[in-house]
Design an enzyme around this catalytic site. Structure first.
Site: not given
Length: 355
Positions: A270, A318, A330
């Protein structure tokens, strides 16, 4: 002759009865186990598996960010150590040259009987050069004294560099040990998630990987394969050219696989995707989510514009790139490629505007 009488059946009592009952229960338990009707682990539903896999992926991603941070620091320590070693080698070369110069002077004095240079000149057969020679001797003495001082200074500097190199080496080894621990944790979490998914049928697995944390449950624009078209409401213009370039890069990478620790160009985690997107726009970002959230200016969820970084979970484990209309791009987790997803599918932790 004695008569052969049939023995009478006597009721079981005391310890004999208890032993028989125990044997009977044991036999029943064994039979039940072989029949497969014992107390086995309850079968998880796909929803339960999805929840467990999501949690494992989140934990693995948090460990991945720790790994990324430790690797960044290990790489920096390695560069510093190499620089210190190179500088120490250069200093040692200069020290050798200075020592050679001192050795030449010492040898000359020995050949001349160790006499003071001024006395040697006074006894010279050419007194007309005395004053010039005396001045030279003074300069030679000064140079010798300066050379000794330089040698001493260089020795101290080399020792300082060696001490700093030892500190960097200890730091590097500590970071390498941290890398191993994080890597082991990541692999354990991902291995457990894989085992859970393997218990499901292929259709159930597909449901988990497309609807889990990394999926697109709330996105009507996602056909389920991760290669998502533009948001339903149409694209939103980025506030500047560099943000627009980062968003364009992220769109180009939709469908790329998730690989923990990867920063592109063909696979990402990520924070690696975010870093690569802004690198393509000429902006250097830190490697980890918890460092990236401190970059730029914090913005609220209601202020989001394309190119903003959106962060999730309390541990800031994240990150995605906001692209407008409540959506982001993402890199979710190993079960799902880079994709378009709604910002609201995970616990929102904050956002920053890099440029």
């Amino acid at each position: 002759m004695a008569a052969h009488r049939k023995p009478r059946n006597r009721p079981l009592g005391g310890s004999t009865a208890r032993t028989a009952a125990t044997l009977a229960l044991a036999g029943a338990a064994t039979a039940t186990a072989f029949d497969g009707t014992g107390h086995a682990e309850p079968q998880r539903t796909p929803d339960q598996v999805r929840a467990e896999v999501d949690e494992l992926y989140q934990e693995a991603e948090a460990a991945t960010e720790k790994y990324n941070g430790a690797k960044e620091k290990a790489d920096a320590a390695q560069r510093r150590l190499r620089s210190l070693q190179d500088e120490a080698a250069r200093r040692e070369d200069r020290l050798d040259s200075a020592r050679d110069a001192l050795g030449t002077v010492a040898a000359a004095q020995y050949r001349n009987g160790g006499l003071d240079p001024a006395l040697q000149l006074a006894l010279s057969a050419d007194p007309d050069q005395y004053l010039e020679g005396a001045e030279f001797a003074e300069r030679a003495g000064d140079r010798q004294s300066a050379a000794v001082t330089r040698v001493r200074d260089q020795l101290r500097e080399i020792e300082r560099l060696r001490g700093a190199a030892r500190i960097e080496l200890a730091s590097l080894r500590s970071r390498q040990a941290e890398l191993k621990r994080s890597k082991r944790t990541i692999n354990e979490k991902l291995g457990t998630a894989r085992q859970l998914l393997d218990r499901l049928s292929p259709p159930e697995q597909a449901g988990v990987t497309t609807e889990g944390t990394g999926g697109n449950r709330a996105s009507r624009a996602d056909p389920g394969d991760g290669r998502t078209a533009l948001p339903v409401a149409g694209p939103v213009a980025a506030p500047g050219p560099r943000a627009a370039a980062a968003v364009a890069y992220a769109y180009q990478k939709i469908g790329s696989p998730y690989v923990w620790g990867a920063t592109g160009p063909n696979a990402f985690d990520c924070s690696g995707l975010v870093q690569a997107a802004y690198r393509s726009a000429g902006v250097a970002l830190p490697r980890t989510t918890y460092a990236q959230i401190s970059t730029g200016r914090r913005v609220s969820r209601s202020e989001l514009l394309p190119g903003d970084l959106v962060f999730f979970y309390s541990g800031i484990s994240h990150v995605g790139i906001y692209v407008g209309n409540g959506q982001m791009i993402h890199a979710p987790n190993p079960s799902a490629p880079v994709r378009l997803a709604p910002v609201g599918q995970m616990p929102f932790a904050g956002a920053t505007r890099v440029v």
